[in-house]
Design an enzyme around this catalytic site. Structure first.
Site, PDB file in Angstrom:
ATOM      1  N   ASN A   1      -9.195  31.456  42.179  1.00  0.00           N
ATOM      2  CA  ASN A   1      -9.208  31.236  40.607  1.00  0.00           C
ATOM      3  C   ASN A   1      -7.758  30.494  40.676  1.00  0.00           C
ATOM      4  O   ASN A   1      -6.625  30.924  40.972  1.00  0.00           O
ATOM      5  CB  ASN A   1      -8.906  32.372  40.040  1.00  0.00           C
ATOM      6  CG  ASN A   1      -8.573  32.516  38.622  1.00  0.00           C
ATOM      7  OD1 ASN A   1      -8.917  31.327  37.970  1.00  0.00           O
ATOM      8  ND2 ASN A   1      -7.927  33.261  38.019  1.00  0.00           N
ATOM      9  N   GLY A   2      -7.901  29.011  39.999  1.00  0.00           N
ATOM     10  CA  GLY A   2      -6.711  28.375  39.696  1.00  0.00           C
ATOM     11  C   GLY A   2      -7.143  26.739  40.060  1.00  0.00           C
ATOM     12  O   GLY A   2      -8.003  26.514  40.320  1.00  0.00           O
TER      13      GLY A   2
ATOM     14  N   LYS B   1     -15.504  26.989  15.205  1.00  0.00           N
ATOM     15  CA  LYS B   1     -16.902  28.138  15.787  1.00  0.00           C
ATOM     16  C   LYS B   1     -17.797  27.112  15.736  1.00  0.00           C
ATOM     17  O   LYS B   1     -18.853  27.290  16.712  1.00  0.00           O
ATOM     18  CB  LYS B   1     -16.802  28.949  14.611  1.00  0.00           C
ATOM     19  CG  LYS B   1     -15.956  30.314  14.711  1.00  0.00           C
ATOM     20  CD  LYS B   1     -16.160  31.111  15.689  1.00  0.00           C
ATOM     21  CE  LYS B   1     -15.209  30.700  16.849  1.00  0.00           C
ATOM     22  NZ  LYS B   1     -13.952  31.534  16.921  1.00  0.00           N
TER      23      LYS B   1
ATOM     24  N   GLU C   1     -17.955  24.853  19.101  1.00  0.00           N
ATOM     25  CA  GLU C   1     -18.207  25.482  20.488  1.00  0.00           C
ATOM     26  C   GLU C   1     -19.439  26.059  20.493  1.00  0.00           C
ATOM     27  O   GLU C   1     -19.996  26.235  21.666  1.00  0.00           O
ATOM     28  CB  GLU C   1     -16.926  26.534  20.576  1.00  0.00           C
ATOM     29  CG  GLU C   1     -17.116  27.618  19.756  1.00  0.00           C
ATOM     30  CD  GLU C   1     -15.813  28.642  20.000  1.00  0.00           C
ATOM     31  OE1 GLU C   1     -15.640  28.881  21.229  1.00  0.00           O
ATOM     32  OE2 GLU C   1     -15.093  28.994  19.182  1.00  0.00           O
TER      33      GLU C   1
ATOM     34  N   ARG D   1     -14.931  35.216  32.614  1.00  0.00           N
ATOM     35  CA  ARG D   1     -13.946  34.157  33.160  1.00  0.00           C
ATOM     36  C   ARG D   1     -14.768  32.915  33.657  1.00  0.00           C
ATOM     37  O   ARG D   1     -14.012  31.949  34.051  1.00  0.00           O
ATOM     38  CB  ARG D   1     -13.213  34.774  34.255  1.00  0.00           C
ATOM     39  CG  ARG D   1     -12.373  35.685  33.990  1.00  0.00           C
ATOM     40  CD  ARG D   1     -12.145  36.548  35.367  1.00  0.00           C
ATOM     41  NE  ARG D   1     -10.594  37.202  34.998  1.00  0.00           N
ATOM     42  CZ  ARG D   1      -9.291  36.795  35.063  1.00  0.00           C
ATOM     43  NH1 ARG D   1      -9.127  35.694  35.598  1.00  0.00           N
ATOM     44  NH2 ARG D   1      -8.644  37.692  34.558  1.00  0.00           N
TER      45      ARG D   1
ATOM     46  N   TRP E   1     -15.654  28.796  36.925  1.00  0.00           N
ATOM     47  CA  TRP E   1     -15.641  27.886  35.865  1.00  0.00           C
ATOM     48  C   TRP E   1     -15.097  26.512  36.340  1.00  0.00           C
ATOM     49  O   TRP E   1     -13.945  26.452  36.751  1.00  0.00           O
ATOM     50  CB  TRP E   1     -14.681  28.227  34.799  1.00  0.00           C
ATOM     51  CG  TRP E   1     -14.541  27.433  33.534  1.00  0.00           C
ATOM     52  CD1 TRP E   1     -15.525  27.525  32.474  1.00  0.00           C
ATOM     53  CD2 TRP E   1     -13.661  26.618  33.057  1.00  0.00           C
ATOM     54  NE1 TRP E   1     -15.051  26.465  31.561  1.00  0.00           N
ATOM     55  CE2 TRP E   1     -13.980  25.948  31.988  1.00  0.00           C
ATOM     56  CE3 TRP E   1     -12.485  26.133  33.827  1.00  0.00           C
ATOM     57  CZ2 TRP E   1     -13.144  24.782  31.501  1.00  0.00           C
ATOM     58  CZ3 TRP E   1     -11.699  25.130  33.355  1.00  0.00           C
ATOM     59  CH2 TRP E   1     -12.059  24.236  32.134  1.00  0.00           C
TER      60      TRP E   1
ATOM     61  N   GLU F   1     -10.603  26.882  11.901  1.00  0.00           N
ATOM     62  CA  GLU F   1     -11.309  28.212  12.752  1.00  0.00           C
ATOM     63  C   GLU F   1     -12.906  27.812  12.559  1.00  0.00           C
ATOM     64  O   GLU F   1     -13.735  28.056  13.497  1.00  0.00           O
ATOM     65  CB  GLU F   1     -10.876  29.636  12.323  1.00  0.00           C
ATOM     66  CG  GLU F   1     -11.571  30.666  12.940  1.00  0.00           C
ATOM     67  CD  GLU F   1     -11.581  30.722  14.268  1.00  0.00           C
ATOM     68  OE1 GLU F   1     -10.801  29.880  15.041  1.00  0.00           O
ATOM     69  OE2 GLU F   1     -12.388  31.707  14.908  1.00  0.00           O
TER      70      GLU F   1
ATOM     71  N   CYS G   1     -11.475  31.455  37.085  1.00  0.00           N
ATOM     72  CA  CYS G   1     -12.646  31.808  37.583  1.00  0.00           C
ATOM     73  C   CYS G   1     -12.470  33.429  37.516  1.00  0.00           C
ATOM     74  O   CYS G   1     -11.326  33.918  37.440  1.00  0.00           O
ATOM     75  CB  CYS G   1     -13.012  31.554  38.793  1.00  0.00           C
ATOM     76  SG  CYS G   1     -12.990  29.766  38.841  1.00  0.00           S
TER      77      CYS G   1
ATOM     78  N   HIS H   1      -5.792  10.260   3.633  1.00  0.00           N
ATOM     79  CA  HIS H   1      -4.897   9.398   4.451  1.00  0.00           C
ATOM     80  C   HIS H   1      -5.582   9.248   5.737  1.00  0.00           C
ATOM     81  O   HIS H   1      -4.965   8.736   6.714  1.00  0.00           O
ATOM     82  CB  HIS H   1      -3.445  10.329   4.854  1.00  0.00           C
ATOM     83  CG  HIS H   1      -2.688  10.730   3.685  1.00  0.00           C
ATOM     84  ND1 HIS H   1      -1.855   9.809   2.842  1.00  0.00           N
ATOM     85  CD2 HIS H   1      -2.449  12.157   2.927  1.00  0.00           C
ATOM     86  CE1 HIS H   1      -1.434  10.511   1.819  1.00  0.00           C
ATOM     87  NE2 HIS H   1      -1.949  11.943   1.916  1.00  0.00           N
TER      88      HIS H   1
ATOM     89  N   LYS I   1     -14.875  32.971  28.561  1.00  0.00           N
ATOM     90  CA  LYS I   1     -13.944  33.973  27.468  1.00  0.00           C
ATOM     91  C   LYS I   1     -12.530  34.008  27.830  1.00  0.00           C
ATOM     92  O   LYS I   1     -11.627  34.139  27.012  1.00  0.00           O
ATOM     93  CB  LYS I   1     -14.425  35.264  27.693  1.00  0.00           C
ATOM     94  CG  LYS I   1     -14.144  36.453  26.660  1.00  0.00           C
ATOM     95  CD  LYS I   1     -14.763  36.201  25.373  1.00  0.00           C
ATOM     96  CE  LYS I   1     -14.039  37.196  24.093  1.00  0.00           C
ATOM     97  NZ  LYS I   1     -13.961  36.340  23.029  1.00  0.00           N
TER      98      LYS I   1
END
Ligand code: F6R
Length: 606
Positions: A98-99, A482, A485, A27, A74, A478, A2, A501, A601
């Site tokens: 935050n935590g 993308k 998300e 955040r 968050w 990657e 946060c 496999h 972010k």
């Protein structure tokens, strides 16, 4: 993870707190809140969603008080609604956090037995009640010391007290926290970026420390509650405004900016007059480094994986890569001759920071590849390689990914040359090719219409797969990240050779599969793997590079050809259509591209 802010001033603070919260939204953006002290009372206003929602609240616009704290959340404990939003307050104390408090359940039990009543589902509320409880018998400093000792887990805290009209307490363990100094006012913030519009004079708290912020003075304490002196640092006062301009989203802008950001990175590190790479003040002798371990999370981890392929190709060093959240808890065999490289756009990712801290505690050589040069990871590493790609706002990393792999590629060339693993003429040719890269990226960015038309298939499918071999494998990972998300559809990256496999069982009629098959060493093998998925009904989007040789394969659904260059540099070009695929898929669905659901972010919790 946060964002927190605190201001102690002789002017009303609510508008400035709101402005700073907007800067901290990277955040977390589940909910936001503010608390000020006025007329001897704590006023607390919170709302679900973005800071904009909070700002629109007429109560905030008329909020009084010259001392206050604010928060963007968050969610970790408790759903993202206005009750669980911070600040959390008792009659006497208000807290932003935050935590994660790992022993909150036990502490809550104890506090309930003492008669405390809880309103939210958060872990944070136990801090409020613990302080309230401790204040019954202790003064401010010792109640804070006692409270912090009871907490397990990580925190950055901002605390105000009903009976203390000139005092904010800040405390840190694990999560970053900075103090800023202004004229007749002082500040607390999760990072210097949030404080920059108010000051460039900053002190960073270390783990275990706490501080008492008055309008004209700041006192620092260690975890034993003993006063300590801290340095005041001057950070750059440059506060560049980064706007979307004519773009619909920051992500679109950041994708299109890549030719420029790559050029900036190349200009920073390449010495054109001497055909060399400038890496100044490298603190170690290259003969003392025989292996490299790269550590990161998410997209930054993909950069690490990409770098492994280059370092192994270009140098004779042993190279390992690791996801930070795994690295930090494993029994690592630390080796003096290993260079540990931590890759992070924000430089604040909790797991990457903890991995760095672990290496430092074991006396290892540490290097950071970061975008934010004032970040915790940059400050704590012995050596920093900045990626120079400017502010990145879109939560899904694009230009920072190319920036990270660019700097890691440049570093692999430099070490290759210094170790005599790479011949000078080959090195010079590679530099020559590298200088052409921004132009090739620019041309590749022109492939747009085709990508827009195929997004429908990806959005409507149950899921999709992204396949690649060698240098293309990290890019496949990657590309899949993308897409999931941003577009909230299932997408999996796989080494093309691994499909048989197990994952081949997923392929069914019409399933979109992206195959990255540039004309490199792996081309023929990847094309064979592509045939295997086509034979089972997949709709293949083949991404390759332009060539005079025809593609010898049938039944390919769509083909995109990127520009051609040497094999090392193709991963940069292959990334571009994948970024656009994710962007346009999300655009078509009308999703919030710059702030995808459930993400942030900067990930400052583990
Ligand atoms: C995905 C993305 C994330 C970050 C990850 C690490 O698009 O951006 O996966 O790469 O959270 O963040 P940093 O690089 O700030 O350490």
């Amino acid at each position: 993870m946060c964002g927190i802010i605190g201001i102690n001033s002789n002017k009303p603070v609510s508008a400035t707190i709101i402005n700073s919260l907007k800067k901290l939204e990277y955040r977390g953006y589940d909910s936001a809140g503010i608390a000020t002290l006025s007329s001897g009372l704590i006023n607390e206003i919170k709302s679900e969603g973005r800071v904009d929602n909070l700002e629109k609240n007429s109560l905030v616009q008329n909020m009084e008080g010259t001392i206050g704290i604010g928060h963007v959340r968050w969610a970790t404990h408790g759903s993202p609604n206005s009750i669980n939003a911070h600040p959390h307050s008792s009659q006497n104390v208000s807290v932003v956090h935050n935590g994660i408090i790992e022993n909150s359940t036990l502490l809550k039990k104890f506090l309930v037995s003492k008669g405390h009543k809880f309103k939210s589902q958060t872990d944070t509320e136990v801090i409020v009640h613990l302080i309230t409880e401790n204040l019954k018998t202790e003064n401010i400093v010792s109640s804070i010391k006692k409270t912090l000792k009871s907490l397990h887990g990580s925190f950055a805290l901002g605390i105000i007290f009903k009976d203390q009209p000139d005092l904010i307490v800040g405390a840190r363990r694990g999560s970053p926290l900075a103090v800023g100094y202004g004229p007749n006012e002082n500040y607390l913030g999760s990072d210097s970026y949030a404080l920059k519009s108010m000051t460039n004079k900053i002190t960073y708290l270390n783990d275990g420390e706490f501080c008492v912020i008055k309008k004209d003075q700041v006192e620092f304490f260690n975890e034993e509650g003993i006063k300590i002196n801290k340095k005041v640092l001057e950070v750059s006062s440059e506060e560049k405004k980064y706007e979307k301009g004519d773009y619909k989203h920051f992500m679109a802008k950041e994708i299109e900016e890549q030719p420029t950001t790559l050029k900036n990175g190349i200009n920073e590190y390449l010495d054109n007059s001497n055909n060399n790479i400038n890496i100044y003040n490298f603190p170690w002798k290259t003969k003392d480094i025989s292996s490299i371990t790269l550590v990161g999370c998410g997209t930054a981890y993909h950069s690490c994986l990409m770098a492994k392929y280059w370092f192994e190709e270009i140098t004779t060093m042993d190279v390992n890569v690791d996801i930070a959240s795994e690295f930090r808890y494993r029994k690592n065999r630390f080796k003096k001759e290993t260079l540990y490289i931590f890759v992070s756009q924000s430089g604040e990712t909790a797991d990457t920071y903890a991995a760095l801290d672990l290496c430092k505690k074991n006396g290892m050589k540490t290097c950071a590849v970061v975008n934010v040069v004032e970040s915790s990871i940059a400050r704590e590493s012995e050596f920093v390689l900045p990626i120079h790609c400017g502010t990145e706002i879109g939560v899904a990393s694009t230009k920072a990914f190319l920036g990270q792999i660019l700097i890691l590629y440049i570093f692999s060339l430099k070490l290759g040359l210094l170790r005599n693993d790479l011949k000078k003429d080959v090195f010079i040719q590679k530099l020559k090719d590298l200088k052409e890269l921004p132009k090739l990226v620019k041309q590749t960015l022109l492939t747009d219409n085709k990508i827009q038309t195929i997004t429908k298939t990806f959005n409507e499918a149950k899921g999709s797969m992204f396949l690649g071999r060698g240098f293309s494998y990290p890019i496949a990972l990657e590309g899949a990240l993308k897409l999931k998300e941003l577009s909230y559809v299932h997408a999996e990256g796989y080494p093309a050779g691994e499909m048989k496999h197990g994952p081949l069982a997923l392929i069914e009629e019409g399933m979109p599969v992206v195959v990255l098959a540039p004309r490199d060493n792996h081309y023929k093998k990847t094309i064979s793997n592509m045939q295997e998925v086509i034979a089972r009904g997949a709709k293949v989007l083949l991404i390759t590079n332009k060539s005079k040789d025809e593609i010898v394969s049938e039944n390919i659904w769509e083909t995109i050809e990127v520009e051609s260059t040497n094999e090392d540099l193709l991963p940069f070009l292959l990334t571009i259509p994948l970024q656009k695929l994710a962007y346009y898929s999300a655009l078509k669905k009308g999703f919030d591209i710059d702030k995808p659901r459930n993400l942030a972010k900067s990930v400052t919790v583990e």
